[in-house]
Design a protein around this motif. Structure first.
Motif, PDB file in Angstrom:
ATOM      1  N   ASP A   1       0.837  -1.208   0.000  1.00 36.78           N
ATOM      2  CA  ASP A   1       0.000   0.000   0.000  1.00 36.78           C
ATOM      3  C   ASP A   1       0.867   1.250   0.000  1.00 36.78           C
ATOM      4  N   GLU A   2       1.933   1.196   0.792  1.00 33.29           N
ATOM      5  CA  GLU A   2       2.773   2.393   0.931  1.00 33.29           C
ATOM      6  C   GLU A   2       3.677   2.602  -0.284  1.00 33.29           C
ATOM      7  N   PHE A   3       4.101   1.508  -0.879  1.00 39.25           N
ATOM      8  CA  PHE A   3       4.994   1.615  -2.046  1.00 39.25           C
ATOM      9  C   PHE A   3       4.467   0.733  -3.176  1.00 39.25           C
ATOM     10  N   PRO A   4       3.328   1.117  -3.741  1.00 38.46           N
ATOM     11  CA  PRO A   4       2.751   0.256  -4.787  1.00 38.46           C
ATOM     12  C   PRO A   4       3.712   0.119  -5.968  1.00 38.46           C
ATOM     13  N   GLU A   5       3.725  -1.038  -6.554  1.00 39.22           N
ATOM     14  CA  GLU A   5       4.561  -1.342  -7.727  1.00 39.22           C
ATOM     15  C   GLU A   5       6.059  -1.231  -7.461  1.00 39.22           C
ATOM     16  N   SER A   6       6.451  -1.141  -6.187  1.00 38.21           N
ATOM     17  CA  SER A   6       7.885  -1.081  -5.889  1.00 38.21           C
ATOM     18  C   SER A   6       8.492  -2.479  -5.912  1.00 38.21           C
ATOM     19  N   GLY A   7       7.638  -3.499  -5.745  1.00 38.83           N
ATOM     20  CA  GLY A   7       8.159  -4.856  -5.672  1.00 38.83           C
ATOM     21  C   GLY A   7       8.858  -5.164  -4.351  1.00 38.83           C
ATOM     22  N   LEU A   8       8.737  -4.279  -3.354  1.00 37.74           N
ATOM     23  CA  LEU A   8       9.385  -4.548  -2.065  1.00 37.74           C
ATOM     24  C   LEU A   8       8.715  -5.752  -1.406  1.00 37.74           C
ATOM     25  N   PRO A   9       9.506  -6.683  -0.880  1.00 40.17           N
ATOM     26  CA  PRO A   9       8.913  -7.860  -0.237  1.00 40.17           C
ATOM     27  C   PRO A   9       8.390  -7.518   1.154  1.00 40.17           C
ATOM     28  N   ASP A  10       7.448  -8.333   1.629  1.00 40.30           N
ATOM     29  CA  ASP A  10       6.893  -8.067   2.962  1.00 40.30           C
ATOM     30  C   ASP A  10       7.727  -8.688   4.078  1.00 40.30           C
ATOM     31  N   LEU A  11       8.698  -9.551   3.720  1.00 44.07           N
ATOM     32  CA  LEU A  11       9.563 -10.160   4.739  1.00 44.07           C
ATOM     33  C   LEU A  11      11.029  -9.917   4.374  1.00 44.07           C
ATOM     34  N   LEU A  12      11.801  -9.393   5.327  1.00 43.61           N
ATOM     35  CA  LEU A  12      13.225  -9.136   5.096  1.00 43.61           C
ATOM     36  C   LEU A  12      14.014  -9.467   6.362  1.00 43.61           C
ATOM     37  N   ALA A  13      15.329  -9.521   6.233  1.00 43.95           N
ATOM     38  CA  ALA A  13      16.159  -9.915   7.382  1.00 43.95           C
ATOM     39  C   ALA A  13      17.262  -8.890   7.656  1.00 43.95           C
ATOM     40  N   TRP A  14      17.659  -8.855   8.924  1.00 42.91           N
ATOM     41  CA  TRP A  14      18.654  -7.894   9.407  1.00 42.91           C
ATOM     42  C   TRP A  14      19.586  -8.544  10.413  1.00 42.91           C
ATOM     43  N   HIS A  15      20.766  -7.917  10.566  1.00 45.94           N
ATOM     44  CA  HIS A  15      21.574  -8.204  11.746  1.00 45.94           C
ATOM     45  C   HIS A  15      21.582  -6.934  12.579  1.00 45.94           C
ATOM     46  N   VAL A  16      21.029  -7.062  13.802  1.00 48.64           N
ATOM     47  CA  VAL A  16      20.844  -5.885  14.655  1.00 48.64           C
ATOM     48  C   VAL A  16      21.935  -5.868  15.729  1.00 48.64           C
ATOM     49  N   THR A  17      22.635  -4.723  15.841  1.00 49.44           N
ATOM     50  CA  THR A  17      23.647  -4.583  16.899  1.00 49.44           C
ATOM     51  C   THR A  17      23.262  -3.421  17.811  1.00 49.44           C
ATOM     52  N   ARG A  18      24.143  -3.077  18.727  1.00 45.82           N
ATOM     53  CA  ARG A  18      23.820  -1.987  19.660  1.00 45.82           C
ATOM     54  C   ARG A  18      23.832  -0.625  18.986  1.00 45.82           C
TER      55      ARG A  18
END
Ligand SMILES: [Zn+2]
Length: 427
Positions: A124-141
């Motif tokens: 909804d926020e970025f129509p036609e952007s092709g951004l996936p709804d699930l992504l991954a990160w490495h979170v540090t301090r």
């Protein structure tokens, strides 16, 4: 690190609320992890999302490690993921990550943790952007760094192609393949790749060491029936094709093969015995079925694919060979015909594997085009009934074998049956 997100895990992220704990099976040497469990909000233990048949799964040998968190997040966070990813070596300041996680950010320890973010509103926020709804990160301090993630699609296999390819028609098709050697094994793979739903494999031989250089099967199948080895490989690679392996000889067990033809749409013969080719063509014609015969001639210089349709004006293999010889065409390999009934074999084994596989793929294409034309796809019509493919140039040979460029493909029309032919004339 690449994090794989199987369908079961993706389904839970999408329905399980706003955050939870995450567990992964991790192979550090491979830089690979797969989601194996998640918890829902603060409640309870991490629930397994491993598939029931875990043994077949990648990383099944790695123990699950409780390693981080998953969050429902604002769609904007996934736009940030792509921006940061594009500028290598950069990261997202932790404050921005935290503000995109309204359910409550969990502080990392000194080594950080893996996180998966789910953004239901991203489309909804970025129509036609092709951004996936699930992504991954490495979170540090201090920051959050993008990790690669891949979500298993809900549909895999041949049905992925159904908007571009007549999947339904081919899934209902039944093809018999006689010969599971070098050409036959590649033909089986190609037919399954096209999406043929039912494949019956007929070959009495076992896989031996000298076959490996041209066959699709691997060393681990040595000693097994070629049809069994192929059935097993195809079950793993192309599960949309049901394979029936029959370790039978088409000549010796002609009666059993004949009975199976009533339930077969088209027969392919990739056997290298002259008699096997003749018998297959004969049985198919009597059953009113089209046969496609594939082989190499001329010490591996020419690949040949013959389509034999049980039509009044289309002659059988013997009729075509005789017509060719009579028209002055050089018989490409006299032994091919001379051996009928005597067990003499012609010599296709002088070709290398990929050349044989080219012929196999042309045979599979011929089968699929024939089936599709029959069910109403006129764009699948082939240029003729008899294809000659130059695997090496053949200048100076008599027509139609005078292919003077490697890779040249020549299509010839059918020739009519000859009077008195025991295959073509009504019994
Ligand atoms: Zn004939």
């Amino acid at each position: 690190m690449l994090i794989l997100i199987p369908t079961a895990a993706a389904g839970r992220f999408r329905t399980a609320g706003s955050w939870g704990r995450l567990s992964l099976r991790i192979s550090r040497p491979d830089g690979l992890a797969v989601v194996s469990g998640i918890s829902e909000r603060t409640e309870g233990a991490v629930l397994s999302v491993d598939p029931a048949e875990l043994g077949n799964r990648l990383l099944a040998g790695c123990d699950p490690v409780s390693t981080g968190y998953w969050y429902r997040a604002a769609g904007e966070l996934h736009a940030h993921w792509y921006q940061v990813r594009a500028r290598r070596g950069t990261s997202l300041p932790l404050d921005i990550f935290k503000s995109a996680v309204p359910s409550g950010f969990k502080a990392p320890g000194s080594s950080g943790y893996a996180a998966i973010t789910y953004t239901p509103a991203v489309q909804d926020e970025f129509p036609e952007s092709g951004l996936p709804d699930l992504l991954a990160w490495h979170v540090t301090r201090t920051d959050a760094r993008p990790l690669d993630a891949s979500v298993e699609p809900e549909v895999t296999g041949i049905r992925q192609l159904q908007h571009h390819w007549p999947v339904e028609e081919l899934q209902s098709a039944r093809v018999m393949l006689v010969g599971a050697g070098s050409i036959g094994s590649a033909t089986a793979h190609a037919l399954a790749g096209y999406g043929i739903g039912h494949l019956t494999l007929v070959d009495p031989d076992r896989l031996l060491w000298h076959n490996l250089v041209r066959h699709t099967s691997s060393r681990k199948q040595i000693g097994r029936a070629k049809v069994t080895a192929l059935a097993e490989e195809l079950a793993l690679l192309r599960p949309d094709t049901a394979v029936t392996p029959l370790a039978l000889d088409v000549i010796e067990h002609a009666d059993r093969i004949r009975a199976l033809l009533t339930d077969t749409d088209i027969v392919v013969c990739a056997a290298d015995g002259v008699a096997a080719r003749r018998v297959t063509g004969h049985l198919a014609r009597r059953a009113g079925r089209t046969a496609v015969l594939a082989c190499v001639l001329q010490d591996g210089a020419v690949g040949e694919v013959l389509r034999l349709r049980p039509w009044t004006q289309h002659g059988c293999l013997s009729c075509r060979r005789e017509s060719l010889a009579e028209a002055g065409g050089l018989d490409p390999e006299p032994a091919l015909d001379a051996g009928y009934g005597t067990g003499t074999r012609h010599r296709p084994m002088t070709a290398v594997g990929p050349d044989l596989h080219l012929v196999a793929h042309l045979a599979a294409k011929t089968v699929v085009a024939t089936l599709l034309e029959r069910v109403g796809h006129p764009d699948q019509r082939l240029p003729g009934e008899h294809a000659l493919l130059a695997l090496r140039r053949q200048p100076g040979w008599a027509a139609p074998f005078d292919l003077d460029r490697t890779g040249e493909l020549r299509w010839l029309p059918a020739t009519p049956p000859r009077p008195g032919c025991p295959t073509c004339e009504s019994p």
